[in-house]
Design an enzyme around this catalytic site. Structure first.
Site: not given
Length: 358
Positions: A72, A304
């Site tokens: 993505a 993340c």
């Protein structure tokens, strides 16, 4: 070990693994050809890629094309960098893949959110905006944005809508009015290393990487038939099992809410994907909690950002203080999670929190 980090990645579906194995090839196999080669083995590999493309297309609305990417993040970079729009507007809780891409390729405008994580509709879109980026489901707090309403507002402004559908793909209906949609295979039980950008018919992009232009002239590099096949199988299974998976997640959510009744929920309870439970206890030392519960895989904020030492920008955007953000955890569950695992994890996490006196 108990895995409760489905927003970071998901277990590979057995069907996806089976689809991949055939195309991993070997010296005694005829299934290792380059899909861009004109000979028979190349054409066989190319056919497998196109079958996968059709399966992945089921994640998207009709009237567009699927471009395979490495994930993505690449899809988002291609969508933003390949359009040369000028300033891009995005919500303050977008993934770093969106926010950092906007900063790299040009200027941006923020669209603030409320305490529930929903975009404030009273904030106008800046006059020079030609692309608006809004995610379908937030990766940290699970908020489901009203993408269709945002798309109508965007279209009235004369702009396109980019939707990061990574967390919603295969779980929710696709954002039918978006113009560009980014997804990642490993968030829906497919393999890591592959994703896709869906581009509505009539939208033209320019490549941001250069070489052979193998993927529709927009992405250079040899496609992996094995990764494509795994992605395709995972997409098809997600489509076929969506109602079943949703019912299972609702049962897990209901039990988790009972187990963590003494915790504060971050974000909306109503407008939310219920496979995401982001909660906090004031005064909680999350690093110590994770050490004490090392058999349970969960996140402090998003995967993340974990380890950065910085409070989550998403939790800050919905109004939490640094202290509250740092006392939050995220539990993610889905297709292969069991009620027993939720109960075991709840017992361990609650016991460890009590040991801290919070």
């Amino acid at each position: 070990m108990i895995y409760l980090d489905y927003q970071a990645t998901t277990p590979l579906a057995p069907e996806a693994r089976e689809a991949m194995v055939r195309w991993l090839g070997g010296p005694d196999s005829d299934h290792f050809g380059n899909p861009h080669s004109p000979h028979r083995m190349g054409r066989m590999a190319a056919a497998a890629v196109e079958v996968a493309r059709e399966q992945v297309a089921g994640l998207f609305p009709p009237g567009g094309r699927v471009i395979f990417t490495s994930g993505a993040t690449e899809a988002i970079n291609l969508a933003i960098g390949g359009g040369r729009y000028g300033p891009v507007a995005c919500s303050t809780i977008e993934h770093a893949a969106v926010r950092d891409s906007i900063r790299w390729f040009g200027d941006g405008h923020d669209l603030p959110v409320g305490p529930d994580g929903l975009i404030d509709h009273d904030v106008p879109i800046a006059a020079d905006t030609r692309l608006v980026a809004v995610m379908q489901v937030n990766n940290e707090i699970g908020t489901i944005q009203p993408v269709e309403a945002i798309a109508r507002r965007t279209r009235a402004h004369g702009a396109w809508l980019l939707c990061d559908a990574v967390q919603g793909a295969g779980k929710l209906l696709p954002p039918a009015s978006a113009d560009l949609i980014a997804v990642s295979a490993h968030k829906l039980h497919g393999p890591k290393g592959i994703g896709a950008l869906w581009v509505r018919d009539g939208i033209e992009l320019s490549p941001i990487t250069h070489g052979g232009g193998q993927e529709q002239g927009l992405r250079s590099g040899t496609l992996s038939p094995a990764l494509c096949a795994g992605f395709g199988a995972a997409a098809q299974i997600a489509f076929e099992r969506r109602a079943e998976d949703t019912a299972h997640v609702e049962a897990l959510w209901a039990r988790a809410r009972e187990l963590f009744a003494g915790w504060t929920l971050n974000g909306s309870a109503e407008h939310r994907w219920h496979g995401n439970l982001n909660i906090r206890r004031d005064g909680l030392d999350v690093a110590r909690l994770m050490s004490d519960c090392r058999n349970v895989m969960f996140s402090a904020g998003s995967a993340c950002a974990s380890g950065s030492g910085r409070p989550s920008h998403v939790l800050k955007a919905i109004g939490l203080t640094d202290r509250q953000a740092k006392s939050s955890i995220r539990l993610g569950f889905g297709r292969y999670t069991t009620i027993d695992q939720i109960e075991q994890a709840g017992a361990q996490i609650n016991a460890a929190a009590r040991e801290q006196g919070v």
